[in-house]
Design a protein around this motif. Structure first.
Motif, PDB file in Angstrom:
ATOM      1  N   LEU A 160      36.735  57.215  15.222  1.00 54.03           N
ATOM      2  CA  LEU A 160      37.023  58.628  15.466  1.00 54.03           C
ATOM      3  C   LEU A 160      38.401  58.909  14.892  1.00 54.03           C
ATOM      4  N   GLU A 161      38.508  59.958  14.087  1.00 59.30           N
ATOM      5  CA  GLU A 161      39.781  60.286  13.470  1.00 59.30           C
ATOM      6  C   GLU A 161      40.028  61.788  13.516  1.00 59.30           C
ATOM      7  N   ILE A 162      41.224  62.158  13.970  1.00 53.10           N
ATOM      8  CA  ILE A 162      41.699  63.544  13.884  1.00 53.10           C
ATOM      9  C   ILE A 162      42.391  63.696  12.535  1.00 53.10           C
ATOM     10  N   ASP A 163      42.041  64.744  11.824  1.00 50.01           N
ATOM     11  CA  ASP A 163      42.664  65.023  10.534  1.00 50.01           C
ATOM     12  C   ASP A 163      44.183  65.117  10.728  1.00 50.01           C
ATOM     13  N   PRO A 164      44.974  64.326  10.005  1.00 48.07           N
ATOM     14  CA  PRO A 164      46.429  64.351  10.227  1.00 48.07           C
ATOM     15  C   PRO A 164      47.090  65.683   9.838  1.00 48.07           C
ATOM     16  N   PHE A 165      46.368  66.531   9.104  1.00 48.83           N
ATOM     17  CA  PHE A 165      46.915  67.826   8.694  1.00 48.83           C
ATOM     18  C   PHE A 165      46.311  68.998   9.454  1.00 48.83           C
ATOM     19  N   ASP A 166      45.303  68.734  10.278  1.00 46.65           N
ATOM     20  CA  ASP A 166      44.574  69.830  10.915  1.00 46.65           C
ATOM     21  C   ASP A 166      44.101  69.376  12.291  1.00 46.65           C
ATOM     22  N   SER A 167      44.758  69.877  13.323  1.00 49.24           N
ATOM     23  CA  SER A 167      44.414  69.472  14.694  1.00 49.24           C
ATOM     24  C   SER A 167      43.028  69.934  15.102  1.00 49.24           C
ATOM     25  N   ASP A 168      42.450  70.863  14.349  1.00 46.71           N
ATOM     26  CA  ASP A 168      41.115  71.361  14.676  1.00 46.71           C
ATOM     27  C   ASP A 168      39.997  70.530  14.064  1.00 46.71           C
ATOM     28  N   ARG A 169      40.338  69.675  13.116  1.00 45.97           N
ATOM     29  CA  ARG A 169      39.289  68.887  12.463  1.00 45.97           C
ATOM     30  C   ARG A 169      39.297  67.459  12.986  1.00 45.97           C
ATOM     31  N   PHE A 214      36.165  50.520  25.042  1.00 43.56           N
ATOM     32  CA  PHE A 214      36.802  51.630  24.333  1.00 43.56           C
ATOM     33  C   PHE A 214      37.068  51.264  22.876  1.00 43.56           C
ATOM     34  N   SER A 215      36.999  52.267  22.023  1.00 48.63           N
ATOM     35  CA  SER A 215      37.319  52.118  20.609  1.00 48.63           C
ATOM     36  C   SER A 215      37.563  53.525  20.073  1.00 48.63           C
ATOM     37  N   GLY A 216      37.314  53.771  18.775  1.00 49.32           N
ATOM     38  CA  GLY A 216      37.413  55.119  18.227  1.00 49.32           C
ATOM     39  C   GLY A 216      38.698  55.819  18.589  1.00 49.32           C
ATOM     40  N   LEU A 217      39.845  55.203  18.314  1.00 51.08           N
ATOM     41  CA  LEU A 217      41.144  55.663  18.803  1.00 51.08           C
ATOM     42  C   LEU A 217      41.882  56.443  17.719  1.00 51.08           C
ATOM     43  N   SER A 218      42.443  57.605  18.082  1.00 50.79           N
ATOM     44  CA  SER A 218      43.158  58.416  17.091  1.00 50.79           C
ATOM     45  C   SER A 218      44.249  59.228  17.755  1.00 50.79           C
ATOM     46  N   VAL A 219      45.356  59.412  16.999  1.00 51.73           N
ATOM     47  CA  VAL A 219      46.484  60.244  17.422  1.00 51.73           C
ATOM     48  C   VAL A 219      46.495  61.510  16.572  1.00 51.73           C
ATOM     49  N   ASP A 220      46.707  62.659  17.186  1.00 54.02           N
ATOM     50  CA  ASP A 220      46.884  63.909  16.463  1.00 54.02           C
ATOM     51  C   ASP A 220      48.282  63.905  15.845  1.00 54.02           C
ATOM     52  N   ARG A 221      48.390  63.783  14.543  1.00 54.50           N
ATOM     53  CA  ARG A 221      49.693  63.662  13.884  1.00 54.50           C
ATOM     54  C   ARG A 221      50.487  64.962  13.928  1.00 54.50           C
ATOM     55  N   GLN A 222      49.826  66.086  14.155  1.00 53.17           N
ATOM     56  CA  GLN A 222      50.538  67.344  14.327  1.00 53.17           C
ATOM     57  C   GLN A 222      51.123  67.481  15.727  1.00 53.17           C
ATOM     58  N   HIS A 223      50.477  66.831  16.682  1.00 54.95           N
ATOM     59  CA  HIS A 223      50.913  66.850  18.091  1.00 54.95           C
ATOM     60  C   HIS A 223      50.726  65.440  18.640  1.00 54.95           C
ATOM     61  N   PRO A 224      51.658  64.527  18.362  1.00 54.78           N
ATOM     62  CA  PRO A 224      51.432  63.104  18.632  1.00 54.78           C
ATOM     63  C   PRO A 224      51.146  62.747  20.078  1.00 54.78           C
ATOM     64  N   GLY A 225      51.469  63.616  21.019  1.00 56.97           N
ATOM     65  CA  GLY A 225      51.114  63.325  22.398  1.00 56.97           C
ATOM     66  C   GLY A 225      49.630  63.477  22.674  1.00 56.97           C
ATOM     67  N   THR A 226      48.895  64.042  21.714  1.00 54.82           N
ATOM     68  CA  THR A 226      47.447  64.205  21.849  1.00 54.82           C
ATOM     69  C   THR A 226      46.745  62.998  21.258  1.00 54.82           C
ATOM     70  N   GLU A 268      35.335  71.540  13.400  1.00 57.51           N
ATOM     71  CA  GLU A 268      36.423  72.283  12.765  1.00 57.51           C
ATOM     72  C   GLU A 268      37.179  73.140  13.777  1.00 57.51           C
ATOM     73  N   ASN A 269      36.825  73.050  15.048  1.00 55.32           N
ATOM     74  CA  ASN A 269      37.514  73.838  16.080  1.00 55.32           C
ATOM     75  C   ASN A 269      37.777  72.992  17.326  1.00 55.32           C
ATOM     76  N   LEU A 270      38.323  71.809  17.099  1.00 53.67           N
ATOM     77  CA  LEU A 270      38.516  70.834  18.165  1.00 53.67           C
ATOM     78  C   LEU A 270      39.414  71.349  19.282  1.00 53.67           C
ATOM     79  N   THR A 271      40.426  72.141  18.955  1.00 63.06           N
ATOM     80  CA  THR A 271      41.376  72.539  19.992  1.00 63.06           C
ATOM     81  C   THR A 271      40.757  73.465  21.030  1.00 63.06           C
ATOM     82  N   ARG A 272      39.567  73.985  20.781  1.00 61.92           N
ATOM     83  CA  ARG A 272      38.868  74.734  21.827  1.00 61.92           C
ATOM     84  C   ARG A 272      38.545  73.841  23.022  1.00 61.92           C
ATOM     85  N   TRP A 273      38.543  72.541  22.795  1.00 62.90           N
ATOM     86  CA  TRP A 273      38.376  71.585  23.901  1.00 62.90           C
ATOM     87  C   TRP A 273      39.357  71.908  25.016  1.00 62.90           C
ATOM     88  N   ASP A 274      40.580  72.290  24.645  1.00 62.92           N
ATOM     89  CA  ASP A 274      41.668  72.434  25.623  1.00 62.92           C
ATOM     90  C   ASP A 274      41.691  73.778  26.325  1.00 62.92           C
TER      91      ASP A 274
END
Length: 773
Positions: A423-432, A338-350, A445-451
């Motif tokens: 792998l990085e989630i944009d800290p200002f945009d949960s969709d990027r 595993f690698s490519g680790l990122s936290v969604d700064r808008q929703h840190p549990g993601t 640009e529409n990452l949250t459609r994953w959910d």
């Protein structure tokens, strides 16, 4: 000259070879020569430079978003410099094009750090190899204008931007409370380093307890796989800073399978191993969610980026000290790390993490919205081998990413990726989200459609402006496509429009790296290329200027592409493959017969007028054939370089007119000219070193083709042009446009005077045109 190993598979390509540095305008690292005045005998010509577009082409091991300014992001490459994201054009701007020939290793970027306190500040830790392939030490570059200009702090040790473990990190970090404080994790047993003056000077943290002794292969005598991986990431806990003081708690990742995570709670004064941590694996990444008090760690059993057979993901509760295995897949069920680790700064549990070394049938990406209690994956099997994807891929902007492949399920084309260490989630945009692969940067640009139940998000290349190919050979035919290229890792392209990404790479057959190509001077529709491949054939022919290809026969013993040449009228070919001697064939696809009088491994070229003439060179001796390559005769010419790589070309339109460049520093090294088919050569005065030679359309009023070379002339290293058959030269590049090592290939354009194509080792193909100023 050191080999270059990188991208989506291991390959070998030729490559060349204290304190505070001065200001570097338009990019970075420059040697003393970079700002010395051009010698009086060497004039400069104004040129405009841009890339011939491929878009990507190599491994992107790191993507870094600034935490305080929206749309500010950087990418690092292993041999091709660093880039800054330009939101208005959705493209990347190169930042290290001023890395010069003498400091070519500083084009390898092992880590980047963007300052969240002052977003204008950015730092790059540079150096390509820690063994003797790279003769120079590493450095930390610092910029106060987002990479437009740089200052350099030389380090007393080497850094390895193209070494094993280069996807781990980031090794370089800025204190989010006291941004004059930075830390750098070093390889090779050199430990942890700290700067307290914004990167101007560095000192070792002598009380840090563990330098990180893991070696990918301790028995590797080259020093490449046997180097100690060292300290691989530094993470600050921003919740522990107060006022203007520095951050008190920080975590450091060490390449040690028993002791991989260390902590300081007194601003780096003392250090201790974090108790209770997992053992048996390497922590590739350590990313902190300070809001919830979780340090997330991605583990693999190997350093990567190619390998990794087992892995885990763990969560450490910084307030309670609890360790929890939150792996999305049980280790027993993994065949990757595993690698490519990122936290969604808008929703840190993601949190998201990649299975970076999952090669077949594809890479894998995992996502949790509850801090690791439950995970979903980017794809899964509905009924093997049928896959159900949460995403769709649109590669219309970079269509060659299909690789020309038509795999059987469960493989798909295009692939989601490989070597996905960043792998990085944009800290200002949960969709990027952006992630790097062995060939490109992908994003959405529409990452949250994953959910969403049954929802799919769209992945597209986000790589425009980032050019990371290594160039082995170039050809500019008199008609047809303006440029043909031979590239490492992705084969090469037929460029019909230099401003557009080609539809596809060379296929049928596909080479892992194309080592040589040539076209028939009087019949440009006939093209031949040779290259490295996992299996035969290692040579291919085209009769339609490179649009379509067919593989050829080959003699026994061939292990690699070597060099290949086409007769002036396309009637014959001469091939000098790796593993076998020089051979000749009467037409595309014909059987090869051994050539006499020339040694195995010779470099071969053709005369551009007489279809029966071919030439060869090896170890100081020039060879010529007048019977279509069946037999060669060693010429009596003397004074040519016996050591070091050599490239030579015959001038179009002139029988027996040959230019030869090459040699070795400290030995015979320069540029030579023959007008009698190699019977004798004259050294070109004033050219101290030369590595490439190419020809283009003659200047207005001139009868001899323009010459182009990557050379040292008048004491100045650069790209030069001559319009009077080498009697005088002008430098056409400048201190801001050097691209590290440019000794692989060069050619002028036969139809546009002044246009030159320069092959780089990691910055792709650069096109220069005379500038109207």
């Amino acid at each position: 000259m050191p080999p270059v190993l990188r991208a989506h598979r291991t390959r070998v390509l030729p490559a060349l070879c204290g304190l505070i540095g001065g200001l570097l305008v338009g990019g970075p690292v420059a040697s003393a020569d970079d700002h010395a005045p051009v010698a009086a005998a060497v004039k400069a010509a104004p040129y405009d430079w841009k890339n011939v577009r491929v878009d990507g082409g190599g491994f992107v091991p790191g993507i870094v978003f600034n935490r305080s300014e929206r749309h500010l992001a950087y990418a690092r490459t292993d041999i091709g410099g660093a880039y800054r994201w330009q939101e208005s054009s959705a493209s990347w701007t190169p930042l290290l094009d001023s890395v010069g020939w003498d400091d070519w290793g500083h084009a390898g970027v092992v880590s980047l750090a963007s300052d969240s306190v002052d977003p204008d500040r950015v730092y790059a830790a540079v150096g390509t190899y820690t063994n003797d392939w790279d003769p120079g030490n590493g450095a930390v570059l610092r910029s106060a204008d987002r990479g437009a200009t740089w200052r350099k702090a030389d380090l007393p040790f080497k850094l390895g931007g193209n070494m094993p473990g280069r996807g781990m990190g980031e090794r370089l970090a800025v204190d989010p409370h006291d941004n004059d404080v930075l830390y750098l994790g070093a390889p090779s047993g050199k430990g942890l380093w700290r700067s307290t003056d914004a990167g101007a000077t560095w000192r070792q943290v002598t009380n840090f307890p563990n330098p990180g002794d893991f070696q990918q292969d301790p028995g590797d005598t080259s020093g490449y796989n046997s180097d100690k991986q060292g300290i691989v990431w530094v993470t600050f806990d921003e919740s522990t800073g107060a006022g203007d003081g520095k951050t008190q708690t920080l975590y450091v990742g060490v390449a040690d399978k028993a002791n991989s995570v260390y902590r300081s709670t007194d601003g780096g004064g003392t250090w201790s191993r974090v108790g209770g941590q997992p053992t048996g694996l390497l922590a590739h990444k350590g990313v902190l969610d300070a809001e919830n008090g979780y340090l997330y760690l991605a583990y693999s059993d190997r350093a990567g980026p190619y390998d990794g057979g087992k892995g885990q993901v763990w969560r450490y509760a910084t307030r309670t000290g609890e360790w929890k295995n939150i792996s999305p897949v049980a280790e027993a069920d993994t065949s990757y790390g595993f690698s490519g680790l990122s936290v969604d700064r808008q929703h840190p549990g993601t949190v998201m993490v990649t299975g970076y070394s999952s090669w077949w049938p594809d890479t894998q990406i995992f996502r949790t919205r509850d801090s690791g209690a439950n995970w979903t994956s980017a794809w899964s099997y509905s009924a093997y081998p049928t896959r159900q994807n949460r995403y769709t891929m649109d590669i219309s902007s970079v269509p060659w990413l299909s690789w020309g492949a038509h795999p059987a399920p469960p493989e798909q084309s295009p692939k989601l990726g490989w070597m996905t260490e960043s792998l990085e989630i944009d800290p200002f945009d949960s969709d990027r989200m952006m992630y790097g692969t062995g060939a490109t940067v992908y994003g959405t640009e529409n990452l949250t459609r994953w959910d969403a139940p049954g929802g799919t998000f769209t992945i597209r290349p986000m790589v425009k402006g980032l050019e990371e190919t290594a160039v082995n050979d170039l050809a500019a035919p008199e008609s047809g496509a303006p440029l043909l290229s031979a590239l490492g890792d992705i084969g090469g392209f037929r460029h019909t429009d230099l401003t557009k990404v080609p539809e596809r790479m060379y296929t049928s057959p596909t080479f892992s790296s194309t080592t040589s190509l040539d076209h028939a001077a009087a019949r440009p529709s006939t093209v031949v290329r040779s290259g490295d491949a996992d299996a035969a054939p290692h040579v291919a022919f085209s009769t339609d200027n490179g649009v379509t290809w067919s593989g050829g026969q080959e003699p026994s013993g061939v292990t690699g592409g070597g060099t290949v040449a086409a007769a002036a009228d396309g009637s014959r070919f001469v091939w000098s493959p790796a593993g076998a001697g020089v051979h000749t064939a009467a037409g595309p696809g014909a059987a090869w017969t051994a050539a006499g009088g020339i040694p195995q491994g010779a470099v071969v070229e053709s005369d551009r007028v007489d279809p029966k003439r071919f030439y060869g060179f090896k170890s100081g001796t020039f060879y010529a054939s007048s019977d279509g390559g069946s037999t060669f005769t060693a010429k009596a010419s003397t004074g040519l370089p016996a050591e070091g790589p050599v490239k030579f070309q015959a001038v179009p339109g002139r029988t027996g007119d040959i230019w030869l460049a090459g040699g070795k520093a400290g030995g015979t090294y320069g540029l030579w000219h023959s007008t009698n088919g190699g019977a004798s050569f004259t050294r070109v005065a004033g050219v101290q070193e030369a590595d490439t030679i190419g020809f283009g359309k003659a200047a207005p009023g001139a009868s001899y083709q323009a010459l182009y070379t990557s050379a040292r002339i008048g004491g100045v290293r650069g790209v030069f042009r001559s319009t009077d058959a080498g009697a005088s030269w002008v430098r056409v590049n400048d201190a801001g446009h050097q691209w590290g090592w440019t000794g692989g290939a060069i050619t002028g354009d036969p139809n546009v005077y002044g246009r030159v194509y320069v092959g780089t080792n990691g910055r792709g193909i650069v096109q220069g045109d005379t500038a109207a100023r």
